[in-house]
Scaffold this active site. Sequence first.
Site, mmCIF file in Angstrom:
data_model
loop_
_atom_site.group_PDB
_atom_site.id
_atom_site.type_symbol
_atom_site.label_atom_id
_atom_site.label_comp_id
_atom_site.label_asym_id
_atom_site.label_seq_id
_atom_site.Cartn_x
_atom_site.Cartn_y
_atom_site.Cartn_z
ATOM 1 C CG HIS A 60 -65.150 -30.159 38.774
ATOM 2 N ND1 HIS A 60 -64.414 -29.368 39.628
ATOM 3 C CD2 HIS A 60 -64.310 -30.515 37.771
ATOM 4 C CE1 HIS A 60 -63.180 -29.244 39.163
ATOM 5 N NE2 HIS A 60 -63.094 -29.933 38.036
ATOM 6 C CG LEU A 61 -69.609 -34.913 42.532
ATOM 7 C CD1 LEU A 61 -69.706 -35.848 43.727
ATOM 8 C CD2 LEU A 61 -70.456 -35.426 41.374
ATOM 9 N NE ARG A 62 -69.258 -27.494 38.508
ATOM 10 C CZ ARG A 62 -68.059 -27.145 38.090
ATOM 11 N NH1 ARG A 62 -67.103 -26.850 38.963
ATOM 12 N NH2 ARG A 62 -67.782 -27.092 36.804
ATOM 13 C CG ASN A 92 -63.813 -26.610 41.803
ATOM 14 O OD1 ASN A 92 -64.221 -27.733 42.050
ATOM 15 N ND2 ASN A 92 -63.810 -26.100 40.585
ATOM 16 C CG ASP A 150 -59.006 -29.389 39.416
ATOM 17 O OD1 ASP A 150 -58.076 -29.454 38.604
ATOM 18 O OD2 ASP A 150 -60.194 -29.353 39.077
ATOM 19 C CG HIS A 230 -56.931 -31.133 33.547
ATOM 20 N ND1 HIS A 230 -55.866 -30.273 33.737
ATOM 21 C CD2 HIS A 230 -57.894 -30.722 34.417
ATOM 22 C CE1 HIS A 230 -56.171 -29.392 34.671
ATOM 23 N NE2 HIS A 230 -57.390 -29.649 35.103
ATOM 24 C CG ASN A 276 -58.217 -23.911 32.252
ATOM 25 O OD1 ASN A 276 -57.267 -24.082 31.491
ATOM 26 N ND2 ASN A 276 -58.123 -23.206 33.368
ATOM 27 C CG ASP A 303 -61.703 -31.412 34.172
ATOM 28 O OD1 ASP A 303 -62.254 -31.156 35.267
ATOM 29 O OD2 ASP A 303 -61.128 -30.537 33.485
ATOM 30 C CG HIS A 307 -70.212 -24.791 34.010
ATOM 31 N ND1 HIS A 307 -69.844 -24.170 35.175
ATOM 32 C CD2 HIS A 307 -69.058 -25.258 33.455
ATOM 33 C CE1 HIS A 307 -68.537 -24.257 35.331
ATOM 34 N NE2 HIS A 307 -68.033 -24.919 34.297
#
Length: 426
Positions: A60-62, A92, A150, A230, A276, A303, A307
């Site tokens: 996740h690179l956001r 996402n 995802d 995952h 998760n 994964d 944050h």
Amino acid sequence: MYVLKNGQVLNASGELENKDVLIQNGKVNLIADSIEVTSGEEFDATGKLIAPGFIDVHVHLREPGGEHKETILTGTQAAARGGYTTICSMPNTKPVPDSKEVMESLQAKIKETAKVRVLPYASITTSLGTDELVDFEALKEAGAFAFTDDGVGVQLAGTMYEAMKRAAALDMAIVAHCEDNSLIYGGVVHDGIFAEKEGLKGIPNIAESVQIARDVLLAEAAGCHYHVCHISTKESVRVVRDAKRAGIRVTAEVSPHHLILDEEAIPGNDGNWKMNPPLRSKEDRAALLEGLLDGTIDFIATDHAPHAAEEKNVPMEQAAFGIVGLETAFPLLYTHFVKTKEWTLKQLIDWMTVKPAECFKLPYGKLEEGSVADIVVLDLEKEANIDPATFYSKGKNTPFVGETCIGWPVATFSEGTLVYNEGEIK
């Protein structure tokens, strides 16, 4: 041009051999006992392992929309430090890469700022988590790596079946976060002993395994490559094992934290231990390790889910799901499983390189003459503590703070360019 001198490489039998490696024009030009340095730069790899750059299909690179958590730049810097040369970014984000226009914009940003190769996913549904399918053909043309929602599971079987048929027609994969929303029950941790002790709502194993069971049958009917993200439960491993025996084209990944930790390791109600899927039972962890060794689970993916501190340094009920992993995956896995002789070094390297490449038909993950010069140099004797203050990732959210690990990446080459060396991003 670089000549990596006096290093070691793994041969096909998993034995270490002393070799020099010549990098020229972005490719591995020569691997030999000794290479004379006549031009270019000499890189001293004495006593270190020269391996293919790692591949992580779950990152996740956001960016766009979550730049306070991570950016393409910081995430790929973290990847370079961790020895990763190919990462696949999850959709996402805000906006979601659910159209040709958004995907092209994302690709332009990647080209502008990424330190290593980034292959972006497109979503399966518009806005991610809806029942309206994206334009699969247009997104493939725009460079989508594969399709995934995802972060959430695709809830309707009909939606997933239609998505699989469209993906199969394009020879593309459906990559699934498997979670039936009707079985989550507002859970924040595994539905087990820790949840009971802390009085927290739990997520049962069936929330994951039921959706995998549904999806492997849909994939069989659609003729689609279906990949499980995952994987975390013993029931899920059983379903995937049975599906593979039936000849269904299913692959699966497991994260380092689900291999190393279980619910009994959680020290208390701390948001940095919330992820998760959650950390499951001892029996689930044992099933994951068995599944990886017997080939039911194909490879390891982090994964990586960064944050901001204020989103994690709170009780689990309020915290965001996810932990970071790019900068710590190899040292953790090497320390916990190779140093303890549970795995061979070759097994670990394969699960982080050639295995994901083979599953997704990527031309990376091998160190051989003619291959792309994606290379990590590993110091298998280096000992250091995991310190989030040293992370290049904006996310410092890890449950492994302070853990001493042996075996660290010390240099990373991406397509022949030195992008990380001895603690410094180039």
